[in-house]
Design a protein around this motif. Structure first.
Motif: not given
Length: 249
Positions: A74-86, A88-93
């Motif tokens: 999940g952390l890898d996915a959240a890191a990948g989403a930081l640049g394109t969908d902040p 979504r990244a915050r929700a994942m974190l």
């Protein structure tokens, strides 16, 4: 046909000889019984240890392992989403934080099952008192006293854990099943560690088969070479008495 002579009563010399023979024979029988009991106790201890190891392996492999692996992915996915969908990244974190919190709770549960941390932080009387007060609050304020007669010496780890588990289980039974209003835990030493828990509850009806809690208390005492008895208190209620060895660490 020749009749046999009348049997004569044994003489004092014969009785003395029989007594001399009986003493070592009795000692041998007693020693054999103790050896059998020791083998049974050792076998049960090994079985309990292996069951505990199996439970820990299952909890770690089937519970914490997949949870932590999922957090890493999940952390890898959240890191990948930081640049394109902040967003979504915050929700994942946030979700990963909740999973991590649950994993920490599981670790604390495993640690508590092995050895209650309160024993190291508060000592045996303080740890029993803390848990007893928690149980009392859940029973509409049952009055609980934890008394220590004299000063407890330093106990080995096995005796300390057994005493804690027995005392807490006895208080829990008084709170949950006996509808007790008052409960007292006494810790004392006189060659053995004496753990005595009395309550003024309903008591144990005659003919009641021991449940899991009562059986567990007896097994915990037996595993370290002690004993635990459960019976009526005076004038009413239940009395749990455990006598445990105090081998110094």
């Amino acid at each position: 046909m020749i009749e046999g002579r009348d049997r004569q009563p044994p003489s004092a010399r014969d009785l003395a000889l029989l007594a001399d023979l009986a003493r070592p024979a009795g000692a041998a029988v007693h020693a054999a019984g103790l050896a059998d009991a020791l083998r049974v106790s050792q076998r049960r201890l090994v079985q309990a240890r292996e069951e505990e190891r199996r439970r820990l392996r299952r909890d770690l492999h089937d519970g914490l392992g997949p949870t932590l692996a999922g957090v890493a992915l999940g952390l890898d996915a959240a890191a990948g989403a930081l640049g394109t969908d902040p967003d979504r990244a915050r929700a994942m974190l946030a979700e990963l934080k909740a999973e991590t919190t649950r994993a920490v709770d599981d670790i604390r549960r495993l640690v508590y099952d092995l050895r209650p941390p309160a024993l190291d932080e508060l000592g045996l009387p303080g740890a029993v008192r803390q848990q007893a007060e928690r149980l009392a609050l859940g029973n509409h304020g049952m009055e609980v006293r934890v008394d220590v007669a004299g000063t407890l010496p330093r106990l080995d780890a096995a005796t300390e854990v057994a005493a804690y588990r027995i005392a807490v289980e006895a208080v829990a039974n008084a709170a949950r099943h006996a509808h007790a209003r008052r409960c007292r835990v006494l810790l004392a030493t006189d060659g053995l560690l004496r753990v005595e828990v009395t309550d003024d509850g309903d008591g144990i009806p005659a003919g009641t088969r021991p449940g899991v809690g009562l059986t567990a208390m007896r097994e915990r005492a037996s595993e370290i070479g002690g004993e635990c008895t459960v019976g009526p208190a005076d004038p009413a209620g239940t009395r749990v008495l455990a006598l445990l060895p105090m081998d110094r660490p």
